[in-house]
Motif scaffolding. Structure first.
Motif, short mmCIF file in Angstrom:
data_model
loop_
_atom_site.label_atom_id
_atom_site.label_comp_id
_atom_site.label_asym_id
_atom_site.label_seq_id
_atom_site.Cartn_x
_atom_site.Cartn_y
_atom_site.Cartn_z
N TYR A 185 -6.55 -5.02 -6.15
CA TYR A 185 -6.90 -5.83 -4.51
C TYR A 185 -7.80 -5.83 -4.44
O TYR A 185 -8.72 -5.45 -4.97
CB TYR A 185 -6.25 -3.93 -3.63
N CYS A 238 0.70 -1.51 -0.33
CA CYS A 238 -0.26 -0.17 0.56
C CYS A 238 1.07 0.79 -0.13
O CYS A 238 0.43 2.35 -0.86
CB CYS A 238 -1.23 0.50 1.33
N TRP A 261 -4.57 -0.48 2.88
CA TRP A 261 -4.64 1.14 3.09
C TRP A 261 -5.28 1.72 4.30
O TRP A 261 -4.54 2.99 4.56
CB TRP A 261 -5.61 1.28 1.99
#
Length: 131
Positions: free
Chosen positions: A88, A30, A121
């Motif tokens: 993702y 991330c 994230w």
């Protein structure tokens, strides 16, 4: 006396080097995705492979929603063959990114997984886009 950590010895350095270098060809994280989108000319397409409803509720800024089931040669036709896709899903508990990576690789497309997914994230403190 050894601990549970060292009871099985570490791999020899050349073997460890090959292993960890190989992992980096399959994944990114991330922080690297964030840095690339903020400070560099982005040279990849970020795909959120979750459902449209989850995508609309919050996704990585700049990500395109392309659920695994919708990935096809036709959907990818607008992208040059050497386009790197970074996929993702929800996070470490979800294998949607892996399934999408398999599908992209089967179509001959370069692909990496953003490890951690949306959970990673958020854990990094990065914001989401909605809508």
């Amino acid at each position: 006396m050894s601990t549970v950590v060292t009871r099985i010895p570490a791999a020899p350095s050349p073997q460890a080097l090959a292993h960890f270098e190989a992992r980096l060809t399959f994944e990114t994280d991330c922080a690297d995705v964030w840095y690339a989108t903020q400070h560099e000319t982005k040279d990849f397409v970020l795909l959120d492979v979750r459902t449209p409803t989850l995508y609309a509720a919050g996704h990585v800024p700049g990500a395109i929603n392309m659920p695994t089931r919708t990935i096809s040669e036709q959907r990818l036709a607008d992208y040059p063959p050497d386009t790197v896709f970074v996929v993702y899903c929800a996070g470490p508990h979800c294998n949607g990114a892996n399934k999408s990576a398999v599908k992209l690789a089967q179509l001959g497309r370069p692909v990496k997984e953003m490890i951690g997914g949306l959970t990673g994230w958020i854990d990094e403190g990065f914001g989401l886009e909605r809508g």
